[in-house]
Motif scaffolding. Structure first.
Motif, PDB file in Angstrom:
ATOM      1  N   UNK A  93       0.747  -1.203  -0.133  1.00  0.00           N
ATOM      2  CA  UNK A  93      -0.030   0.096  -0.154  1.00  0.00           C
ATOM      3  C   UNK A  93       0.873   1.318  -0.059  1.00  0.00           C
ATOM      4  N   UNK A  94       2.006   1.045   0.727  1.00  0.00           N
ATOM      5  CA  UNK A  94       2.759   2.373   0.440  1.00  0.00           C
ATOM      6  C   UNK A  94       3.408   2.602  -0.819  1.00  0.00           C
ATOM      7  N   UNK A  95       3.624   1.781  -1.711  1.00  0.00           N
ATOM      8  CA  UNK A  95       3.944   1.931  -2.945  1.00  0.00           C
ATOM      9  C   UNK A  95       2.701   2.626  -3.867  1.00  0.00           C
ATOM     10  N   UNK A  96       1.603   2.588  -3.445  1.00  0.00           N
ATOM     11  CA  UNK A  96       0.409   3.360  -4.328  1.00  0.00           C
ATOM     12  C   UNK A  96       0.850   4.963  -4.656  1.00  0.00           C
ATOM     13  N   UNK A  97       0.759   5.405  -5.734  1.00  0.00           N
ATOM     14  CA  UNK A  97       0.893   6.735  -6.050  1.00  0.00           C
ATOM     15  C   UNK A  97      -0.229   7.800  -5.199  1.00  0.00           C
ATOM     16  N   UNK A  98       0.227   8.495  -4.639  1.00  0.00           N
ATOM     17  CA  UNK A  98      -0.893   9.465  -3.853  1.00  0.00           C
ATOM     18  C   UNK A  98      -1.415  10.197  -4.884  1.00  0.00           C
ATOM     19  N   UNK A  99      -0.533  10.720  -5.965  1.00  0.00           N
ATOM     20  CA  UNK A  99      -1.397  11.350  -7.042  1.00  0.00           C
ATOM     21  C   UNK A  99      -2.783  10.881  -7.533  1.00  0.00           C
ATOM     22  N   UNK A 100      -2.760   9.771  -7.537  1.00  0.00           N
ATOM     23  CA  UNK A 100      -3.958   8.790  -7.981  1.00  0.00           C
ATOM     24  C   UNK A 100      -5.146   8.961  -7.090  1.00  0.00           C
ATOM     25  N   UNK A 101      -4.932   9.098  -5.594  1.00  0.00           N
ATOM     26  CA  UNK A 101      -6.017   9.593  -4.833  1.00  0.00           C
ATOM     27  C   UNK A 101      -6.581  11.181  -4.943  1.00  0.00           C
ATOM     28  N   UNK A 102      -5.369  11.937  -5.074  1.00  0.00           N
ATOM     29  CA  UNK A 102      -5.855  13.237  -5.408  1.00  0.00           C
ATOM     30  C   UNK A 102      -6.691  13.118  -6.786  1.00  0.00           C
TER      31      UNK A 102
END
Length: 311
Positions: free
Chosen positions: A195-204
């Motif tokens: 889960x730490x490797x999931x790109x935060x920009x995708x959530x944004x």
């Protein structure tokens, strides 16, 4: 005269340069390789006794050739098919409950923003993994005995005590519940790392599009950890037939054999207790072939459907 130019010596043997450069790293693999060679691959030579008559104290690879005699014996043995069915049922129940619950717990922990609370929940959920199987089995037997805590609670509410460990109908529920308690927390480690490797920009981007937390989890989080999920699923399917021998051996008894006896415990009684090692080797080889088939099939299906596989 050949038109092909000779290949430089360094290009033909690049592994030598890598070995000289990183010999410290390669040396770390020596002990694991020796372990697998000694305790995993060399013992495979003993599978030959599944086709030969073996007697303790005699020849290491059997006295004489018997062909498929032992395979025909267990194929026509009703007891074997009963333990085979129990193995499939317990393996399926363990996979159905333990595998998705680890993912659910990891997703829930990922949503916790209070670090102290998150660490506390992780520590509590990890703790059962470090308990010995003997300790876990003893706890289960004590809690579910006629005078145990569970039956004491039943008496308080006016119920009658239930001999859980002497009734075959309760064994599968007890075993799977104890497996969930002991393994689900530990199984979240790899998912939390993924889960730490999931790109935060995708959530944004998902929030800008109006996606709520459930939509973000479904369309961003789960696809992001899909390779890890598929890899662990294939590995779990590979050990589908290897239902926990130690725990079942400690928990079951002749009264619960109809639902508790699995291939590994049956092999123990037939091979070690009764001394029929050739018959046990034939059943063990059959079990291994099924496990290999499951791994190859799951890997092929995963590669064709989701594009992720072990190889």
């Amino acid at each position: 005269m050949s038109l092909a130019s000779p290949i430089p010596r360094g290009r033909r043997t690049p592994w030598r340069r890598a070995l000289r450069r990183d010999w410290q790293l390669y040396s770390l693999a020596v002990l694991p390789l020796l372990f697998f060679l000694t305790f995993r691959y060399l013992p495979m030579l003993g599978n030959v006794i599944a086709f030969r008559r073996f007697q303790p104290g005699g020849s290491l690879f059997g006295e004489y050739w018997t062909g498929l005699r032992y395979f025909r014996l267990f194929f026509t043995d009703p007891t074997f098919w009963n333990v085979f069915t129990n193995t499939l049922v317990l393996g399926a129940l363990t996979l159905v409950f333990c595998f998705p619950l680890s993912i659910v717990l990891a997703l829930l922990l990922n949503e916790v923003r209070n670090r102290a609370l998150k660490r506390f929940v992780q520590s509590v959920s990890y703790l059962p993994h470090f308990l010995s199987i003997v300790i876990v089995a003893a706890m289960v037997l004590q809690l579910l005995s006629v005078d145990g805590a569970v039956n004491q609670m039943l008496r308080v509410v006016g119920g009658e005590p239930v001999p859980f460990m002497q009734q075959a109908g309760w064994f599968r529920t007890i075993y799977v519940s104890s497996e969930v308690w002991q393994t689900v927390g530990w199984g979240t480690i790899l998912y939390l790392a993924a889960l730490t490797t999931v790109d935060g920009d995708l959530y944004e981007a998902a929030r800008i599009d109006g996606a709520n937390r459930w939509r973000q989890t479904w369309h961003v989080t789960l696809p992001g950890i899909r390779p890890t999920m598929v890899t662990l699923l294939i590995l779990n399917i590979g050990t589908f037939m290897a239902v926990g021998f130690e725990k079942i051996l400690l928990l079951y008894n002749p009264l619960t054999y109809p639902t508790a006896d699995v291939i590994s415990t049956y092999l123990y009684r037939v091979g070690i207790v009764s001394g029929n090692l050739s018959y046990a080797a034939a059943i063990g080889l059959f079990e291994s072939v099924i496990g290999l088939t499951l791994v190859l099939s799951a890997n092929a299906i995963s590669r064709r459907t989701v594009g992720t596989s072990l190889w």
